[in-house]
Design a protein around this motif. Sequence first.
Motif, PDB file in Angstrom:
ATOM      1  N   ALA A  24       0.862  -1.191   0.000  1.00 57.66           N
ATOM      2  CA  ALA A  24       0.000   0.000   0.000  1.00 57.66           C
ATOM      3  C   ALA A  24       0.894   1.236   0.000  1.00 57.66           C
ATOM      4  CB  ALA A  24      -0.890  -0.017   1.242  1.00 57.66           C
ATOM      5  N   ASP A  25       0.324   2.398  -0.308  1.00 65.15           N
ATOM      6  CA  ASP A  25       1.067   3.649  -0.144  1.00 65.15           C
ATOM      7  C   ASP A  25       0.522   4.323   1.112  1.00 65.15           C
ATOM      8  OD1 ASP A  25       2.094   6.212  -0.116  1.00 65.15           O
ATOM      9  OD2 ASP A  25       2.185   6.354  -2.298  1.00 65.15           O
ATOM     10  N   LEU A  26       1.199   4.063   2.230  1.00 69.52           N
ATOM     11  CA  LEU A  26       0.791   4.647   3.519  1.00 69.52           C
ATOM     12  C   LEU A  26       1.710   5.821   3.863  1.00 69.52           C
ATOM     13  CD1 LEU A  26       0.215   1.294   5.472  1.00 69.52           C
ATOM     14  CD2 LEU A  26      -1.479   2.641   4.220  1.00 69.52           C
ATOM     15  N   GLY A  66       8.094   8.548   3.583  1.00 67.52           N
ATOM     16  CA  GLY A  66       9.139   9.546   3.352  1.00 67.52           C
ATOM     17  C   GLY A  66      10.266   9.013   2.492  1.00 67.52           C
ATOM     18  N   ARG A  67      11.394   9.705   2.608  1.00 71.34           N
ATOM     19  CA  ARG A  67      12.566   9.295   1.825  1.00 71.34           C
ATOM     20  C   ARG A  67      13.770   9.120   2.759  1.00 71.34           C
ATOM     21  NH1 ARG A  67      12.017  13.264  -3.508  1.00 71.34           N
ATOM     22  NH2 ARG A  67      10.427  12.021  -4.546  1.00 71.34           N
ATOM     23  N   PRO A  68      13.692   8.115   3.672  1.00 71.70           N
ATOM     24  CA  PRO A  68      14.784   7.939   4.641  1.00 71.70           C
ATOM     25  C   PRO A  68      16.055   7.424   3.964  1.00 71.70           C
ATOM     26  CG  PRO A  68      13.265   6.091   4.769  1.00 71.70           C
ATOM     27  CD  PRO A  68      12.669   7.062   3.781  1.00 71.70           C
ATOM     28  N   VAL A 121       9.820  -0.113   4.222  1.00 73.33           N
ATOM     29  CA  VAL A 121      10.684  -0.863   3.293  1.00 73.33           C
ATOM     30  C   VAL A 121      11.883  -0.021   2.830  1.00 73.33           C
ATOM     31  CG1 VAL A 121       9.027  -2.561   2.412  1.00 73.33           C
ATOM     32  CG2 VAL A 121       9.066  -0.262   1.418  1.00 73.33           C
ATOM     33  N   ARG A 122      11.773   1.305   2.922  1.00 70.69           N
ATOM     34  CA  ARG A 122      12.894   2.159   2.491  1.00 70.69           C
ATOM     35  C   ARG A 122      13.999   2.279   3.545  1.00 70.69           C
ATOM     36  NH1 ARG A 122      10.288   7.119  -1.096  1.00 70.69           N
ATOM     37  NH2 ARG A 122       9.362   5.772  -2.680  1.00 70.69           N
ATOM     38  N   PHE A 123      13.867   1.539   4.668  1.00 70.62           N
ATOM     39  CA  PHE A 123      14.978   1.502   5.605  1.00 70.62           C
ATOM     40  C   PHE A 123      16.135   0.704   4.992  1.00 70.62           C
ATOM     41  CE2 PHE A 123      12.542   2.343   9.884  1.00 70.62           C
ATOM     42  CZ  PHE A 123      12.382   3.672   9.491  1.00 70.62           C
ATOM     43  N   HIS A 154       4.677   4.553  -9.949  1.00 70.26           N
ATOM     44  CA  HIS A 154       5.658   5.056 -10.928  1.00 70.26           C
ATOM     45  C   HIS A 154       7.087   4.726 -10.511  1.00 70.26           C
ATOM     46  CE1 HIS A 154       5.234   7.989  -7.803  1.00 70.26           C
ATOM     47  NE2 HIS A 154       5.932   8.942  -8.362  1.00 70.26           N
ATOM     48  N   ARG A 155       7.253   4.023  -9.408  1.00 72.40           N
ATOM     49  CA  ARG A 155       8.590   3.623  -8.946  1.00 72.40           C
ATOM     50  C   ARG A 155       8.788   2.130  -9.198  1.00 72.40           C
ATOM     51  NH1 ARG A 155       9.795   8.704  -8.747  1.00 72.40           N
ATOM     52  NH2 ARG A 155       8.875   9.914  -7.055  1.00 72.40           N
ATOM     53  N   ALA A 156       9.915   1.773  -9.838  1.00 69.95           N
ATOM     54  CA  ALA A 156      10.233   0.345 -10.020  1.00 69.95           C
ATOM     55  C   ALA A 156      11.094  -0.085  -8.842  1.00 69.95           C
ATOM     56  CB  ALA A 156      10.965   0.134 -11.340  1.00 69.95           C
ATOM     57  N   SER A 201       7.497  20.419  -3.591  1.00 65.91           N
ATOM     58  CA  SER A 201       8.939  20.518  -3.353  1.00 65.91           C
ATOM     59  C   SER A 201       9.760  19.457  -4.075  1.00 65.91           C
ATOM     60  CB  SER A 201       9.209  20.429  -1.845  1.00 65.91           C
ATOM     61  OG  SER A 201       8.705  19.201  -1.359  1.00 65.91           O
ATOM     62  N   LYS A 202       9.103  18.452  -4.665  1.00 62.45           N
ATOM     63  CA  LYS A 202       9.871  17.390  -5.345  1.00 62.45           C
ATOM     64  C   LYS A 202      10.255  17.869  -6.746  1.00 62.45           C
ATOM     65  CE  LYS A 202       7.792  13.516  -2.858  1.00 62.45           C
ATOM     66  NZ  LYS A 202       6.811  12.430  -2.919  1.00 62.45           N
ATOM     67  N   VAL A 203      11.044  18.948  -6.786  1.00 63.11           N
ATOM     68  CA  VAL A 203      11.338  19.602  -8.060  1.00 63.11           C
ATOM     69  C   VAL A 203      12.023  18.651  -9.034  1.00 63.11           C
ATOM     70  CG1 VAL A 203      12.473  21.577  -9.149  1.00 63.11           C
ATOM     71  CG2 VAL A 203      11.523  21.812  -6.856  1.00 63.11           C
ATOM     72  N   GLY A 381       0.473  11.724  -6.704  1.00 67.13           N
ATOM     73  CA  GLY A 381       0.807  12.971  -7.391  1.00 67.13           C
ATOM     74  C   GLY A 381       1.706  12.675  -8.587  1.00 67.13           C
ATOM     75  N   GLY A 382       2.942  12.247  -8.277  1.00 64.65           N
ATOM     76  CA  GLY A 382       3.889  11.885  -9.340  1.00 64.65           C
ATOM     77  C   GLY A 382       3.303  10.800 -10.230  1.00 64.65           C
ATOM     78  N   ALA A 383       2.629   9.820  -9.620  1.00 66.37           N
ATOM     79  CA  ALA A 383       2.068   8.699 -10.399  1.00 66.37           C
ATOM     80  C   ALA A 383       0.999   9.196 -11.370  1.00 66.37           C
ATOM     81  CB  ALA A 383       1.486   7.644  -9.456  1.00 66.37           C
TER      82      ALA A 383
HETATM   83  O1  LIG Z   1       4.093  10.747  -1.863  1.00 70.29           O
HETATM   84  C1  LIG Z   1       4.284  10.151  -2.914  1.00 70.29           C
HETATM   85  O2  LIG Z   1       4.320  10.772  -4.119  1.00 70.29           O
HETATM   86  P1  LIG Z   1       3.636  12.218  -4.429  1.00 70.29           P
HETATM   87  O3  LIG Z   1       4.237  13.229  -3.475  1.00 70.29           O
HETATM   88  O4  LIG Z   1       4.035  12.493  -5.857  1.00 70.29           O
HETATM   89  O5  LIG Z   1       2.169  12.007  -4.279  1.00 70.29           O
HETATM   90  C2  LIG Z   1       4.444   8.663  -2.999  1.00 70.29           C
HETATM   91  O6  LIG Z   1       4.312   8.054  -1.720  1.00 70.29           O
HETATM   92  C3  LIG Z   1       5.798   8.327  -3.639  1.00 70.29           C
HETATM   93  O7  LIG Z   1       6.839   8.836  -2.851  1.00 70.29           O
HETATM   94  P2  LIG Z   1       8.255   9.181  -3.534  1.00 70.29           P
HETATM   95  O8  LIG Z   1       8.060  10.368  -4.461  1.00 70.29           O
HETATM   96  O9  LIG Z   1       9.185   9.482  -2.366  1.00 70.29           O
HETATM   97  O10 LIG Z   1       8.682   7.944  -4.306  1.00 70.29           O
END
Ligand SMILES: O=C(OP(=O)(O)O)[C@H](O)COP(=O)(O)O
Length: 402
Positions: A24-26, A66-68, A121-123, A154-156, A201-203, A381-383
């Motif tokens: 899931a995306d939690l 997050g992005r640990p 899982v990103r630990f 959108h992430r492999a 902010s995910k420029v 968002g990105g997806a």
């Molecule tokens: O929050 C997320 O993406 P989003 O900010 O594009 O909606 C997803 O959980 C993916 O996270 P990531 O952009 O760190 O791979």
Amino acid sequence: MATKRSVGTLGEADLKGKKVFVRADLNVPLDDAQKITDDTRIRASIPTIKYLLEKGAKVILASHLGRPKGVTPKFSLKPLVPRLSELLGLEVVMAPDCIGEEVEKLAAALPDGGVLLLENVRFYKEEEKNDPEFAKKLASVADLYVNDAFGTAHRAHASTEGVTKFLRPSVAGFLMQKELDYLVGAVANPKKPFAAIVGGSKVSSKIGVIESLLAKVDILILGGGMIFTFYKAQGLAVGKSLVEEDKLELATSLIETAKSKGVKLLLPTDVVVADKFAADAESKVCFPATAIPDGWMGLDVGPDSIKTFAEALDTTKTVIWNGPMGVFEFEKFAAGTDAIAKQLAELTGKGVTTIIGGGDSVAAVEKAGLADKMSHISTGGGASLELLEGKPLPGVLALDEA
Ligand SMILES: O=C(OP(=O)(O)O)[C@H](O)COP(=O)(O)O
Ligand SMILES: Nc1ncnc2c1ncn2[C@@H]1O[C@H](COP(=O)(O)OP(=O)(O)O)[C@@H](O)[C@H]1O
């Protein structure tokens, strides 16, 4: 578009006693006290989990947060356990890790109808590297795989893609199906004029998307942390604002592409600047946006931009929005985001299709109490932007065909 192919679903499979690995995306926003500030993604994951439990399956639930970089306590999934348990009406068991002996023991002890939540899982860096050995370890505790993490499709990564090599069947959950059905339908043939609003902010991960968006949209509105890379690329002063130095050339070429394609590219004309990144920062409106004094940073779009954006949006029939216009978590810098949210809610009432995607964008719309006023709230968002670009989503491609 490759993501249009129909994916396998849970259907009437015999699930009694089966161990199901549910990705899931939690990835929900948490405040400094580790309190969930928006639970949309948790609520959206519930129907699939409940269905599996009702069928007598054992659910092994996995997500990132997050992005640990390595094991980082503030990115633990533990704070989600009470809310998940409450929504499911049972005690969710928290694992101390996502792979290893302890996880194997807990998975083996799980009763039919039980839920084990794995740690982030990103630990493990192997997750984002899509390392096959790591994927195999994740898969080793389950019999079959359900991907319901549309926001991460959108992430492999190992838990979204690699794991499918070891588990059959590998199918889509209800949320994944719902998102694909709606978004593929809405963006394949959008009613025009079609506008995209991109901020946040995910420029570095979103600026690349803009190039393909320019081939699809009539209007592109940029806000949030995205804009300063564009200003700097034009040789303008940005103070201490967020800038991606290695994307300056790309920003210049995007401005040229927009011109040559006749796309109306709107950058803010004014910004709200702050002397520090804090809720109690000193703030002022900087007009024009391109004269940010040294030592100050842009944290929201200003009132003149809000007006210009509103005029452009008034002409549209479809709008997709990802990424807040400013640091909306701080009241002082929430006006731009709130204004877009309010206007999109009004436009929806007038028959415009409005799609909001992304953890923080959706949190902002929820905070404004307007989520049920939009055509579609997407958990990605990105997806959703990549889907709109026509890119295949690896997390979807890896699933069984229907
Ligand atoms: O929050 C997320 O993406 P989003 O900010 O594009 O909606 C997803 O959980 C993916 O996270 P990531 O952009 O760190 O791979
Ligand atoms: N000008 C800015 N400078 C720094 N951060 C910003 C700025 N504008 C918005 N943000 C931040 O962007 C974050 C959301 O970005 P992002 O993850 O890309 O959006 P989403 O989750 O909706 O996809 C928010 O936490 C917000 O505070």
